[in-house]
Design a protein around this motif. Sequence first.
Motif, PDB file in Angstrom:
ATOM      1  N   GLN A 180      -0.802  16.486   5.948  1.00 25.60           N
ATOM      2  CA  GLN A 180      -2.251  16.646   5.791  1.00 25.60           C
ATOM      3  C   GLN A 180      -2.777  16.409   4.375  1.00 25.60           C
ATOM      4  OE1 GLN A 180      -2.946  20.429   7.853  1.00 25.60           O
ATOM      5  NE2 GLN A 180      -4.164  19.296   9.335  1.00 25.60           N
ATOM      6  N   ALA A 204      -1.866  14.618   1.859  1.00 22.76           N
ATOM      7  CA  ALA A 204      -1.844  13.211   1.451  1.00 22.76           C
ATOM      8  C   ALA A 204      -2.786  12.345   2.278  1.00 22.76           C
ATOM      9  CB  ALA A 204      -0.414  12.668   1.548  1.00 22.76           C
ATOM     10  N   LEU A 205      -3.164  12.804   3.467  1.00 19.32           N
ATOM     11  CA  LEU A 205      -4.035  12.007   4.335  1.00 19.32           C
ATOM     12  C   LEU A 205      -5.521  12.175   4.014  1.00 19.32           C
ATOM     13  CD1 LEU A 205      -2.136  12.472   7.705  1.00 19.32           C
ATOM     14  CD2 LEU A 205      -2.377  10.359   6.397  1.00 19.32           C
ATOM     15  N   GLY A 255      -8.866  11.745   2.425  1.00 17.56           N
ATOM     16  CA  GLY A 255      -9.414  10.636   1.640  1.00 17.56           C
ATOM     17  C   GLY A 255      -8.926   9.266   2.065  1.00 17.56           C
ATOM     18  N   THR A 256      -7.952   9.224   2.980  1.00 21.77           N
ATOM     19  CA  THR A 256      -7.460   7.932   3.458  1.00 21.77           C
ATOM     20  C   THR A 256      -8.284   7.472   4.661  1.00 21.77           C
ATOM     21  OG1 THR A 256      -5.796   8.882   4.951  1.00 21.77           O
ATOM     22  CG2 THR A 256      -5.107   8.447   2.674  1.00 21.77           C
ATOM     23  N   THR A 257      -8.228   6.196   4.925  1.00 19.28           N
ATOM     24  CA  THR A 257      -8.934   5.612   6.059  1.00 19.28           C
ATOM     25  C   THR A 257      -7.914   5.106   7.071  1.00 19.28           C
ATOM     26  OG1 THR A 257     -10.803   4.987   4.659  1.00 19.28           O
ATOM     27  CG2 THR A 257     -10.600   3.837   6.770  1.00 19.28           C
ATOM     28  N   VAL A 258      -8.091   5.506   8.311  1.00 25.01           N
ATOM     29  CA  VAL A 258      -7.215   5.081   9.399  1.00 25.01           C
ATOM     30  C   VAL A 258      -8.090   4.415  10.455  1.00 25.01           C
ATOM     31  CG1 VAL A 258      -5.517   5.800  11.117  1.00 25.01           C
ATOM     32  CG2 VAL A 258      -5.681   7.046   8.947  1.00 25.01           C
ATOM     33  N   LYS A 282     -12.565   7.464   7.832  1.00 19.46           N
ATOM     34  CA  LYS A 282     -12.060   8.149   6.641  1.00 19.46           C
ATOM     35  C   LYS A 282     -11.883   9.642   6.914  1.00 19.46           C
ATOM     36  CE  LYS A 282     -12.704   8.495   1.680  1.00 19.46           C
ATOM     37  NZ  LYS A 282     -13.523   8.075   0.539  1.00 19.46           N
ATOM     38  N   ILE A 283     -10.684  10.143   6.584  1.00 23.37           N
ATOM     39  CA  ILE A 283     -10.378  11.560   6.772  1.00 23.37           C
ATOM     40  C   ILE A 283     -10.968  12.340   5.604  1.00 23.37           C
ATOM     41  CG2 ILE A 283      -8.543  13.288   6.948  1.00 23.37           C
ATOM     42  CD1 ILE A 283      -6.795  10.999   8.175  1.00 23.37           C
ATOM     43  N   GLU A 343     -15.234  11.728   7.929  1.00 27.44           N
ATOM     44  CA  GLU A 343     -16.517  11.750   7.215  1.00 27.44           C
ATOM     45  C   GLU A 343     -17.701  11.756   8.166  1.00 27.44           C
ATOM     46  OE1 GLU A 343     -16.627   8.489   4.397  1.00 27.44           O
ATOM     47  OE2 GLU A 343     -16.095   9.870   2.768  1.00 27.44           O
ATOM     48  N   ILE A 354      -1.268   9.326  13.779  1.00 27.66           N
ATOM     49  CA  ILE A 354      -0.993  10.339  12.757  1.00 27.66           C
ATOM     50  C   ILE A 354       0.064  11.333  13.233  1.00 27.66           C
ATOM     51  CG2 ILE A 354      -1.997  12.330  11.554  1.00 27.66           C
ATOM     52  CD1 ILE A 354      -4.541  10.602  11.175  1.00 27.66           C
TER      53      ILE A 354
END
Length: 134
Positions: free
Chosen positions: A27, A29-30, A32-35, A39-40, A67, A118
């Motif tokens: 969690q 590290a994820l 702010g990332t976009t999958v 974007k998480i 977001e 994920i």
Amino acid sequence: NYYARYDYEGVDKPAAEKMMAAMVEAQPALIGTTVDGMKIAKADMFEYHDPVDGSVSKNQGVRFIFESGSRFVFRLSGTGVAGATIRMYLEEYAAPDADLTKHAFDVVKPIADIALKISKLTEYTGRTEPSVVT
């Protein structure tokens, strides 16, 4: 909003527990990332705060919030007849002026796809399809 739940019944409990632990570990590290274009914004272990008596129920599920306000939550239950049940809750945010005539399962499918990536549910459990979709 659009909602759906995927249940994976009768899965191997140790495998399901490993999956849940791996998500919790991943969690931070994820965030702010976009999958797949989403974007998480937040990822945590969900807690329920009862508005009536003020009690707090901790460890209610592994939660990811995008977001957009859409989210998914994984919960593990060991109360099934055999093995464990993994419940994947999906919610797609819809603005007040959004088209709410679409079928919920179609709308939340992209979130389900991200959640499955994920969680690595198939890798941990060998399951490719839920037992029940509601």
